[in-house]
Design a protein around this motif. Structure first.
Motif, short mmCIF file in Angstrom:
data_model
loop_
_atom_site.label_atom_id
_atom_site.label_comp_id
_atom_site.label_asym_id
_atom_site.label_seq_id
_atom_site.Cartn_x
_atom_site.Cartn_y
_atom_site.Cartn_z
N THR A 3 46.16 144.37 20.16
CA THR A 3 46.01 144.86 21.53
C THR A 3 46.22 143.80 22.58
OG1 THR A 3 43.64 144.47 21.41
CG2 THR A 3 44.42 146.67 20.84
N ARG A 209 51.95 147.87 27.60
CA ARG A 209 51.11 148.45 28.64
C ARG A 209 51.88 148.61 29.95
NH1 ARG A 209 48.06 147.00 32.87
NH2 ARG A 209 46.24 148.35 33.31
N THR A 212 53.60 151.92 29.76
CA THR A 212 52.63 153.01 29.89
C THR A 212 52.19 153.17 31.33
OG1 THR A 212 51.83 152.49 27.66
CG2 THR A 212 50.48 153.94 29.00
N TRP A 388 48.15 158.96 28.75
CA TRP A 388 48.61 157.61 29.11
C TRP A 388 47.48 156.77 29.68
CZ3 TRP A 388 53.39 160.20 31.65
CH2 TRP A 388 54.40 160.34 30.69
N TYR A 390 44.25 156.90 28.90
CA TYR A 390 43.42 156.39 27.81
C TYR A 390 44.17 155.34 26.99
CZ TYR A 390 39.46 159.55 28.38
OH TYR A 390 38.33 160.18 28.84
N ARG A 391 45.48 155.52 26.88
CA ARG A 391 46.26 154.52 26.15
C ARG A 391 46.21 153.17 26.89
NH1 ARG A 391 49.60 153.30 22.28
NH2 ARG A 391 51.46 152.01 22.63
N TRP A 394 43.01 151.49 26.14
CA TRP A 394 43.10 150.83 24.82
C TRP A 394 43.87 149.51 24.93
CZ3 TRP A 394 41.36 151.81 19.84
CH2 TRP A 394 41.98 151.08 18.82
N GLN A 395 44.98 149.55 25.67
CA GLN A 395 45.83 148.37 25.78
C GLN A 395 45.22 147.28 26.66
OE1 GLN A 395 49.32 150.52 27.15
NE2 GLN A 395 50.31 150.30 25.16
#
Length: 469
Positions: A3, A209, A212, A388, A390-391, A394-395
Protein backbone atom coordinates in the motif's frame (compact mmCIF):
# COMPACT_ATOMS: atom_id res chain seq x y z
CA UNK A 1 -0.65 -6.10 -1.36
CA UNK A 2 1.77 -3.17 -1.02
CA UNK A 3 0.00 0.00 0.00
CA UNK A 4 2.96 2.32 0.25
CA UNK A 5 2.66 4.76 -2.66
CA UNK A 6 5.50 5.75 -4.88
CA UNK A 7 7.15 9.07 -4.26
CA UNK A 8 6.17 10.04 -7.78
CA UNK A 9 2.50 10.33 -6.81
CA UNK A 10 0.75 13.34 -5.36
CA UNK A 11 1.32 11.83 -1.89
CA UNK A 12 4.97 12.94 -1.99
CA UNK A 13 5.91 16.20 -0.26
CA UNK A 14 6.02 19.15 -2.63
CA UNK A 15 8.16 21.79 -0.98
CA UNK A 16 8.53 23.61 -4.27
CA UNK A 17 4.78 24.31 -4.45
CA UNK A 18 4.08 28.04 -4.18
CA UNK A 19 3.06 28.73 -0.61
CA UNK A 20 -0.75 28.66 -0.46
CA UNK A 21 -0.82 30.02 3.08
CA UNK A 22 -0.99 33.60 1.79
CA UNK A 23 -4.37 32.97 0.20
CA UNK A 24 -7.66 33.04 2.09
CA UNK A 25 -8.33 29.51 0.90
CA UNK A 26 -5.24 27.91 2.44
CA UNK A 27 -6.58 27.68 6.04
CA UNK A 28 -9.91 26.24 4.86
CA UNK A 29 -8.68 23.52 2.56
CA UNK A 30 -7.44 21.14 5.30
CA UNK A 31 -10.75 21.59 7.14
CA UNK A 32 -12.79 20.82 4.01
CA UNK A 33 -10.52 17.87 3.23
CA UNK A 34 -10.99 16.44 6.72
CA UNK A 35 -14.78 16.88 6.59
CA UNK A 36 -15.01 15.38 3.08
CA UNK A 37 -12.83 12.41 4.03
CA UNK A 38 -14.50 11.45 7.29
CA UNK A 39 -18.05 12.23 6.15
CA UNK A 40 -17.43 10.13 3.07
CA UNK A 41 -16.08 7.20 5.06
CA UNK A 42 -18.86 7.24 7.67
CA UNK A 43 -21.88 8.18 5.53
CA UNK A 44 -20.91 6.22 2.41
CA UNK A 45 -22.63 2.98 3.53
CA UNK A 46 -25.96 4.83 3.77
CA UNK A 47 -25.35 6.51 0.42
CA UNK A 48 -24.47 3.17 -1.14
CA UNK A 49 -27.76 1.62 -0.03
CA UNK A 50 -29.67 4.67 -1.27
CA UNK A 51 -27.84 4.54 -4.62
CA UNK A 52 -28.42 0.82 -5.20
CA UNK A 53 -32.10 0.96 -4.25
CA UNK A 54 -32.52 4.18 -6.24
CA UNK A 55 -31.06 2.44 -9.28
CA UNK A 56 -33.56 -0.38 -8.86
CA UNK A 57 -36.42 2.06 -8.45
CA UNK A 58 -35.53 3.98 -11.60
CA UNK A 59 -35.61 0.70 -13.53
CA UNK A 60 -38.84 -0.49 -11.88
CA UNK A 61 -41.12 1.66 -14.05
CA UNK A 62 -40.21 -0.22 -17.21
CA UNK A 63 -40.09 -3.55 -15.35
CA UNK A 64 -43.61 -2.92 -14.07
CA UNK A 65 -44.95 -2.55 -17.60
CA UNK A 66 -43.47 -5.93 -18.54
CA UNK A 67 -44.40 -7.86 -15.40
CA UNK A 68 -48.00 -6.58 -15.27
CA UNK A 69 -48.68 -6.30 -18.98
CA UNK A 70 -51.83 -8.47 -18.77
CA UNK A 71 -53.42 -6.24 -16.14
CA UNK A 72 -52.31 -2.93 -17.66
CA UNK A 73 -53.10 -3.38 -21.35
CA UNK A 74 -55.96 -4.67 -23.52
CA UNK A 75 -56.61 -5.13 -27.23
CA UNK A 76 -58.05 -1.95 -28.69
CA UNK A 77 -61.82 -2.22 -29.28
CA UNK A 78 -64.35 -0.12 -31.13
CA UNK A 79 -66.05 1.79 -28.28
CA UNK A 80 -65.38 2.19 -24.59
CA UNK A 81 -68.26 1.41 -22.28
CA UNK A 82 -69.62 3.99 -19.80
CA UNK A 83 -67.42 4.19 -16.74
CA UNK A 84 -70.35 3.19 -14.51
CA UNK A 85 -70.61 -0.18 -16.28
CA UNK A 86 -66.90 -0.82 -15.87
CA UNK A 87 -67.09 -0.03 -12.16
CA UNK A 88 -70.15 -2.26 -11.76
CA UNK A 89 -68.19 -5.16 -13.29
CA UNK A 90 -65.31 -4.54 -10.89
CA UNK A 91 -67.66 -4.48 -7.91
CA UNK A 92 -69.33 -7.69 -9.03
CA UNK A 93 -65.94 -9.42 -9.07
CA UNK A 94 -64.77 -7.72 -5.86
CA UNK A 95 -67.65 -6.69 -3.59
CA UNK A 96 -65.34 -6.30 -0.60
CA UNK A 97 -64.23 -2.93 0.73
CA UNK A 98 -65.33 0.46 -0.60
CA UNK A 99 -64.44 2.36 -3.74
CA UNK A 100 -61.76 4.93 -2.97
CA UNK A 101 -61.05 6.10 -6.53
CA UNK A 102 -61.55 5.27 -10.21
CA UNK A 103 -59.06 5.91 -13.00
CA UNK A 104 -60.74 5.61 -16.40
CA UNK A 105 -58.66 4.10 -19.19
CA UNK A 106 -56.29 6.94 -20.21
CA UNK A 107 -55.20 5.40 -23.53
CA UNK A 108 -56.76 3.25 -26.20
CA UNK A 109 -54.96 0.09 -25.03
CA UNK A 110 -55.04 0.76 -21.28
CA UNK A 111 -57.33 -0.77 -18.66
CA UNK A 112 -59.52 1.11 -16.22
CA UNK A 113 -58.49 0.94 -12.56
CA UNK A 114 -61.05 0.73 -9.78
CA UNK A 115 -59.36 1.20 -6.38
CA UNK A 116 -60.88 -0.40 -3.31
CA UNK A 117 -59.96 0.49 0.26
CA UNK A 118 -60.62 -1.49 3.43
CA UNK A 119 -60.12 -4.82 1.67
CA UNK A 120 -59.19 -7.65 4.07
CA UNK A 121 -55.56 -8.70 3.66
CA UNK A 122 -54.54 -5.42 1.97
CA UNK A 123 -52.34 -2.94 3.84
CA UNK A 124 -54.48 -0.10 5.16
CA UNK A 125 -52.23 2.45 3.44
CA UNK A 126 -52.62 0.62 0.12
CA UNK A 127 -55.60 -0.10 -2.12
CA UNK A 128 -56.71 -3.09 -4.17
CA UNK A 129 -56.67 -2.04 -7.83
CA UNK A 130 -59.13 -3.95 -10.03
CA UNK A 131 -58.24 -3.78 -13.74
CA UNK A 132 -61.18 -3.70 -16.15
CA UNK A 133 -61.25 -3.93 -19.94
CA UNK A 134 -62.95 -0.66 -20.97
CA UNK A 135 -64.41 -2.25 -24.13
CA UNK A 136 -65.88 -5.44 -22.65
CA UNK A 137 -66.03 -4.70 -18.89
CA UNK A 138 -64.12 -7.94 -18.32
CA UNK A 139 -61.99 -7.94 -15.18
CA UNK A 140 -58.39 -8.75 -16.12
CA UNK A 141 -57.04 -9.07 -12.59
CA UNK A 142 -56.43 -7.24 -9.32
CA UNK A 143 -53.23 -6.08 -7.64
CA UNK A 144 -52.28 -4.16 -4.53
CA UNK A 145 -51.48 -0.54 -5.33
CA UNK A 146 -49.70 2.21 -3.44
CA UNK A 147 -49.37 5.97 -3.75
CA UNK A 148 -50.55 8.63 -6.14
CA UNK A 149 -48.42 7.23 -8.98
CA UNK A 150 -50.28 3.91 -8.85
CA UNK A 151 -47.28 1.77 -7.95
CA UNK A 152 -47.98 -1.95 -8.24
CA UNK A 153 -46.38 -4.65 -6.01
CA UNK A 154 -42.94 -4.75 -7.69
CA UNK A 155 -42.41 -0.99 -7.69
CA UNK A 156 -44.03 -0.61 -4.27
CA UNK A 157 -41.58 -3.09 -2.73
CA UNK A 158 -38.57 -1.34 -4.26
CA UNK A 159 -39.95 2.10 -3.36
CA UNK A 160 -40.38 1.17 0.30
CA UNK A 161 -36.94 -0.46 0.34
CA UNK A 162 -35.40 2.73 -1.01
CA UNK A 163 -37.36 4.93 1.37
CA UNK A 164 -37.17 3.07 4.68
CA UNK A 165 -35.57 -0.40 4.14
CA UNK A 166 -38.98 -1.91 5.04
CA UNK A 167 -38.43 -0.78 8.64
CA UNK A 168 -41.28 1.73 8.79
CA UNK A 169 -40.82 5.23 10.18
CA UNK A 170 -37.56 4.29 11.89
CA UNK A 171 -36.07 3.23 8.57
CA UNK A 172 -36.75 6.65 7.05
CA UNK A 173 -33.88 8.07 9.11
CA UNK A 174 -31.36 6.27 6.89
CA UNK A 175 -32.60 7.92 3.69
CA UNK A 176 -32.83 11.34 5.35
CA UNK A 177 -29.28 10.94 6.66
CA UNK A 178 -28.08 10.09 3.16
CA UNK A 179 -29.93 13.04 1.59
CA UNK A 180 -28.71 15.43 4.32
CA UNK A 181 -25.05 14.58 3.71
CA UNK A 182 -24.94 13.92 -0.04
CA UNK A 183 -24.82 17.62 -0.93
CA UNK A 184 -22.24 18.32 1.79
CA UNK A 185 -19.89 15.61 0.55
CA UNK A 186 -20.44 16.68 -3.07
CA UNK A 187 -19.74 20.35 -2.28
CA UNK A 188 -16.58 19.44 -0.39
CA UNK A 189 -15.39 17.29 -3.27
CA UNK A 190 -15.99 20.09 -5.76
CA UNK A 191 -14.07 22.58 -3.66
CA UNK A 192 -11.13 20.20 -3.25
CA UNK A 193 -11.07 19.24 -6.92
CA UNK A 194 -11.04 22.80 -8.28
CA UNK A 195 -8.51 23.92 -5.68
CA UNK A 196 -5.99 21.40 -6.98
CA UNK A 197 -3.50 22.37 -9.64
CA UNK A 198 -4.67 21.45 -13.11
CA UNK A 199 -1.78 19.00 -13.56
CA UNK A 200 -2.96 16.98 -10.56
CA UNK A 201 -6.46 16.48 -11.97
CA UNK A 202 -5.32 14.35 -14.90
CA UNK A 203 -6.39 10.71 -15.18
CA UNK A 204 -4.66 9.63 -18.39
CA UNK A 205 -1.18 8.29 -17.87
CA UNK A 206 -1.47 8.01 -14.09
CA UNK A 207 -1.44 4.92 -11.88
CA UNK A 208 -2.17 3.87 -8.32
CA UNK A 209 -3.87 6.25 -5.95
CA UNK A 210 -3.32 9.18 -8.31
CA UNK A 211 -5.42 7.44 -10.96
CA UNK A 212 -8.14 6.49 -8.46
CA UNK A 213 -8.26 10.08 -7.26
CA UNK A 214 -8.50 11.33 -10.84
CA UNK A 215 -11.41 9.02 -11.65
CA UNK A 216 -13.16 9.83 -8.37
CA UNK A 217 -12.80 13.56 -8.91
CA UNK A 218 -13.68 13.65 -12.60
CA UNK A 219 -16.88 11.65 -12.24
CA UNK A 220 -17.77 13.57 -9.08
CA UNK A 221 -17.47 16.92 -10.86
CA UNK A 222 -19.71 15.82 -13.73
CA UNK A 223 -22.33 14.30 -11.44
CA UNK A 224 -22.28 16.95 -8.70
CA UNK A 225 -25.24 18.97 -10.02
CA UNK A 226 -27.34 15.80 -10.10
CA UNK A 227 -26.30 14.93 -6.54
CA UNK A 228 -27.28 18.39 -5.30
CA UNK A 229 -30.67 17.96 -6.95
CA UNK A 230 -31.25 14.47 -5.54
CA UNK A 231 -30.28 15.67 -2.08
CA UNK A 232 -32.55 18.73 -2.14
CA UNK A 233 -35.58 16.94 -3.56
CA UNK A 234 -35.07 13.91 -1.35
CA UNK A 235 -35.24 16.15 1.70
CA UNK A 236 -38.60 17.65 0.68
CA UNK A 237 -40.51 14.57 1.81
CA UNK A 238 -38.18 13.35 4.55
CA UNK A 239 -39.34 13.03 8.17
CA UNK A 240 -37.67 16.00 9.89
CA UNK A 241 -36.20 18.21 7.18
CA UNK A 242 -39.36 17.70 5.10
CA UNK A 243 -41.52 18.97 7.97
CA UNK A 244 -39.32 22.06 8.26
CA UNK A 245 -39.58 22.68 4.52
CA UNK A 246 -43.37 22.31 4.62
CA UNK A 247 -43.54 24.74 7.54
CA UNK A 248 -41.40 27.24 5.65
CA UNK A 249 -43.56 26.94 2.51
CA UNK A 250 -46.73 27.42 4.57
CA UNK A 251 -45.33 30.49 6.29
CA UNK A 252 -44.50 31.98 2.88
CA UNK A 253 -47.98 31.20 1.55
CA UNK A 254 -46.65 28.61 -0.90
CA UNK A 255 -48.28 25.44 0.44
CA UNK A 256 -49.87 23.12 -2.12
CA UNK A 257 -53.53 24.24 -2.47
CA UNK A 258 -56.49 21.86 -2.41
CA UNK A 259 -59.91 22.05 -4.00
CA UNK A 260 -62.91 22.63 -1.74
CA UNK A 261 -64.82 19.32 -1.60
CA UNK A 262 -67.62 20.40 0.73
CA UNK A 263 -71.01 20.16 -0.94
CA UNK A 264 -73.11 23.15 0.12
CA UNK A 265 -76.27 24.98 -0.71
CA UNK A 266 -79.89 23.92 -0.58
CA UNK A 267 -79.18 20.72 -2.51
CA UNK A 268 -76.59 19.48 -0.03
CA UNK A 269 -77.23 15.86 0.85
CA UNK A 270 -79.82 15.33 -1.92
CA UNK A 271 -79.37 12.21 -3.98
CA UNK A 272 -78.09 10.21 -1.03
CA UNK A 273 -80.71 7.58 -1.69
CA UNK A 274 -78.84 6.64 -4.84
CA UNK A 275 -75.89 5.39 -2.80
CA UNK A 276 -73.98 5.71 0.43
CA UNK A 277 -70.97 7.87 1.15
CA UNK A 278 -67.85 6.40 -0.43
CA UNK A 279 -69.94 4.59 -3.07
CA UNK A 280 -69.13 5.47 -6.69
CA UNK A 281 -72.87 5.40 -7.47
CA UNK A 282 -73.52 8.26 -5.03
CA UNK A 283 -75.81 11.01 -6.36
CA UNK A 284 -75.72 11.72 -10.07
CA UNK A 285 -73.23 8.92 -10.68
CA UNK A 286 -69.84 8.58 -12.31
CA UNK A 287 -70.83 9.16 -15.93
CA UNK A 288 -72.26 12.64 -15.34
CA UNK A 289 -69.43 13.52 -12.99
CA UNK A 290 -66.83 12.54 -15.59
CA UNK A 291 -68.71 14.45 -18.30
CA UNK A 292 -68.75 17.58 -16.10
CA UNK A 293 -65.00 17.29 -15.53
CA UNK A 294 -64.37 16.87 -19.26
CA UNK A 295 -66.40 20.02 -19.89
CA UNK A 296 -64.00 21.87 -17.58
CA UNK A 297 -61.08 20.75 -19.73
CA UNK A 298 -59.78 17.86 -17.63
CA UNK A 299 -58.29 15.48 -20.15
CA UNK A 300 -56.80 12.04 -19.45
CA UNK A 301 -55.43 10.73 -17.24
CA UNK A 302 -57.92 11.55 -14.49
CA UNK A 303 -58.94 10.04 -11.17
CA UNK A 304 -62.46 10.23 -9.75
CA UNK A 305 -62.76 10.21 -5.96
CA UNK A 306 -66.30 9.52 -4.65
CA UNK A 307 -67.74 11.69 -1.86
CA UNK A 308 -66.27 10.85 1.54
CA UNK A 309 -69.65 11.42 3.25
CA UNK A 310 -73.13 12.79 2.61
CA UNK A 311 -71.91 16.40 2.72
CA UNK A 312 -68.92 15.98 0.40
CA UNK A 313 -68.51 16.40 -3.32
CA UNK A 314 -66.98 14.24 -6.02
CA UNK A 315 -63.38 15.25 -6.73
CA UNK A 316 -61.97 14.70 -10.20
CA UNK A 317 -58.27 15.37 -10.61
CA UNK A 318 -55.75 15.00 -13.37
CA UNK A 319 -52.95 12.64 -12.39
CA UNK A 320 -50.38 13.17 -15.14
CA UNK A 321 -47.04 13.88 -13.47
CA UNK A 322 -45.14 13.74 -16.77
CA UNK A 323 -44.35 16.73 -18.94
CA UNK A 324 -46.44 18.77 -19.48
CA UNK A 325 -47.79 18.31 -15.96
CA UNK A 326 -51.57 17.92 -15.71
CA UNK A 327 -52.78 18.48 -12.15
CA UNK A 328 -56.04 20.42 -12.50
CA UNK A 329 -58.80 19.47 -10.05
CA UNK A 330 -62.57 20.07 -9.88
CA UNK A 331 -65.18 19.42 -7.20
CA UNK A 332 -68.62 18.36 -8.46
CA UNK A 333 -71.88 18.48 -6.52
CA UNK A 334 -73.24 14.91 -6.27
CA UNK A 335 -76.84 16.11 -6.23
CA UNK A 336 -76.88 17.84 -9.63
CA UNK A 337 -73.49 17.29 -11.30
CA UNK A 338 -72.58 20.97 -11.24
CA UNK A 339 -68.99 22.10 -10.82
CA UNK A 340 -68.53 23.68 -7.38
CA UNK A 341 -64.84 24.52 -7.36
CA UNK A 342 -61.95 24.47 -9.83
CA UNK A 343 -58.24 24.44 -9.02
CA UNK A 344 -55.77 24.88 -11.88
CA UNK A 345 -52.16 23.80 -11.64
CA UNK A 346 -51.27 27.07 -13.35
CA UNK A 347 -52.55 28.87 -10.25
CA UNK A 348 -50.32 26.94 -7.81
CA UNK A 349 -47.77 29.08 -5.90
CA UNK A 350 -44.27 28.95 -7.34
CA UNK A 351 -42.78 26.85 -4.55
CA UNK A 352 -45.67 24.38 -4.77
CA UNK A 353 -44.99 23.93 -8.49
CA UNK A 354 -41.25 23.55 -7.95
CA UNK A 355 -41.87 20.98 -5.23
CA UNK A 356 -44.18 19.01 -7.50
CA UNK A 357 -41.71 19.05 -10.39
CA UNK A 358 -38.75 18.35 -8.14
CA UNK A 359 -40.33 15.25 -6.61
CA UNK A 360 -41.47 13.96 -9.97
CA UNK A 361 -38.02 14.50 -11.46
CA UNK A 362 -36.44 12.76 -8.46
CA UNK A 363 -38.71 9.74 -8.89
CA UNK A 364 -38.22 9.49 -12.66
CA UNK A 365 -41.74 10.48 -13.68
CA UNK A 366 -41.44 13.99 -15.10
CA UNK A 367 -39.72 13.11 -18.38
CA UNK A 368 -40.47 9.40 -18.50
CA UNK A 369 -37.85 7.00 -19.82
CA UNK A 370 -35.24 9.72 -20.43
CA UNK A 371 -35.65 10.85 -16.82
CA UNK A 372 -35.23 7.26 -15.59
CA UNK A 373 -32.07 6.72 -17.66
CA UNK A 374 -30.48 9.88 -16.22
CA UNK A 375 -31.34 8.73 -12.69
CA UNK A 376 -29.77 5.33 -13.36
CA UNK A 377 -26.59 7.01 -14.61
CA UNK A 378 -26.49 9.23 -11.52
CA UNK A 379 -26.93 6.32 -9.13
CA UNK A 380 -24.28 4.30 -10.97
CA UNK A 381 -21.93 7.29 -10.70
CA UNK A 382 -22.53 7.49 -6.96
CA UNK A 383 -21.84 3.77 -6.55
CA UNK A 384 -18.54 4.12 -8.46
CA UNK A 385 -17.54 7.19 -6.44
CA UNK A 386 -18.11 5.33 -3.19
CA UNK A 387 -16.06 2.34 -4.38
CA UNK A 388 -13.22 4.61 -5.53
CA UNK A 389 -13.44 6.58 -2.29
CA UNK A 390 -12.92 3.48 -0.17
CA UNK A 391 -10.14 2.36 -2.48
CA UNK A 392 -8.36 5.68 -1.92
CA UNK A 393 -8.77 5.16 1.82
CA UNK A 394 -7.04 1.81 1.44
CA UNK A 395 -4.32 3.35 -0.70
CA UNK A 396 -3.68 6.08 1.86
CA UNK A 397 -2.31 3.43 4.26
CA UNK A 398 1.32 3.11 5.29
CA UNK A 399 2.36 -0.53 5.67
CA UNK A 400 -0.08 -2.02 8.16
CA UNK A 401 -1.70 1.33 8.99
CA UNK A 402 -4.91 0.97 7.02
CA UNK A 403 -6.49 4.26 6.11
CA UNK A 404 -3.94 6.74 7.50
CA UNK A 405 -6.10 9.50 9.03
CA UNK A 406 -5.83 13.15 8.15
CA UNK A 407 -4.12 15.18 10.93
CA UNK A 408 -6.27 17.05 13.42
CA UNK A 409 -6.22 20.75 14.20
CA UNK A 410 -7.24 22.10 10.78
CA UNK A 411 -9.90 24.35 12.33
CA UNK A 412 -7.27 26.11 14.46
CA UNK A 413 -5.66 27.49 11.32
CA UNK A 414 -8.89 29.18 10.14
CA UNK A 415 -9.02 32.93 10.94
CA UNK A 416 -11.83 33.94 13.37
CA UNK A 417 -13.45 36.22 10.79
CA UNK A 418 -14.02 33.15 8.63
CA UNK A 419 -14.52 30.51 11.31
CA UNK A 420 -17.27 32.32 13.27
CA UNK A 421 -19.64 32.93 10.29
CA UNK A 422 -18.89 29.39 9.10
CA UNK A 423 -19.90 27.90 12.45
CA UNK A 424 -23.04 30.07 12.53
CA UNK A 425 -24.05 28.84 9.08
CA UNK A 426 -23.44 25.24 10.05
CA UNK A 427 -25.54 25.71 13.19
CA UNK A 428 -28.47 27.06 11.17
CA UNK A 429 -28.19 24.21 8.68
CA UNK A 430 -28.01 21.71 11.53
CA UNK A 431 -31.23 23.09 12.98
CA UNK A 432 -33.19 22.76 9.73
CA UNK A 433 -31.47 19.49 8.75
CA UNK A 434 -31.29 17.53 12.02
CA UNK A 435 -29.74 14.44 10.46
CA UNK A 436 -26.92 16.63 9.23
CA UNK A 437 -26.49 18.58 12.47
CA UNK A 438 -26.73 15.73 14.99
CA UNK A 439 -24.21 13.40 13.29
CA UNK A 440 -21.86 16.35 12.73
CA UNK A 441 -22.03 17.30 16.42
CA UNK A 442 -21.46 13.66 17.41
CA UNK A 443 -18.48 13.41 15.07
CA UNK A 444 -16.93 16.59 16.47
CA UNK A 445 -17.45 15.39 20.04
CA UNK A 446 -15.81 12.03 19.34
CA UNK A 447 -13.01 13.66 17.37
CA UNK A 448 -12.26 16.10 20.22
CA UNK A 449 -12.34 13.27 22.74
CA UNK A 450 -9.94 11.15 20.70
CA UNK A 451 -7.70 14.15 20.24
CA UNK A 452 -7.52 14.76 23.98
CA UNK A 453 -6.75 11.10 24.64
CA UNK A 454 -3.95 11.22 22.06
CA UNK A 455 -2.66 14.45 23.59
CA UNK A 456 -2.50 12.99 27.08
CA UNK A 457 -0.61 10.01 25.71
CA UNK A 458 1.82 12.33 23.99
CA UNK A 459 0.84 11.22 20.48
CA UNK A 460 -1.25 14.16 19.40
CA UNK A 461 -0.13 15.81 16.18
CA UNK A 462 -1.49 18.48 13.92
CA UNK A 463 -1.00 18.77 10.23
CA UNK A 464 0.96 21.71 8.92
CA UNK A 465 0.20 23.17 5.58
CA UNK A 466 -2.19 21.40 3.24
CA UNK A 467 -2.26 17.61 3.57
CA UNK A 468 -2.25 15.51 0.45
CA UNK A 469 -5.71 14.72 -0.79
Amino acid sequence: MTTAPSTTTDEAPKPATPAPSKSSWAPLRPLVLRLHFYAGVLVAPFLLVAAVTGLLYAASFQAEKIVYDHELTVPVGERKLPISEQVAAARKAHPEGTISAVRPSPEADATTRVMLSGVPGVDETHALAVFVDPYTAKVRGSLEQYGSTGALPLRTWIDEFHRDLHLGETGRYYSELAASWLWVISAGGLVLWFSRRRALRKVRGTTGRRRTLGLHGSIGVWAAAGFFFLSATGLTWSAYAGANIDELRTSLGHATPTVSAAAGGEHSGHGAAAGQAGDAAHGVGLDKVLAAARAEGLGDPVEIVPPADATSAYVVKQVQRGWPTKQDTVAIDPSNGEVMDVLRFADYPVLAKLTRWGIDLHTGILFGLANQIVLMLLTLSLILLIVWGYRMWWQRGRGSAFGRPIPRGAWQQVPPQILVPLLAGVAVLGYFLPLFGIPLAAFLAVDILLGEIAYRRGRRSYGTGTPAQ
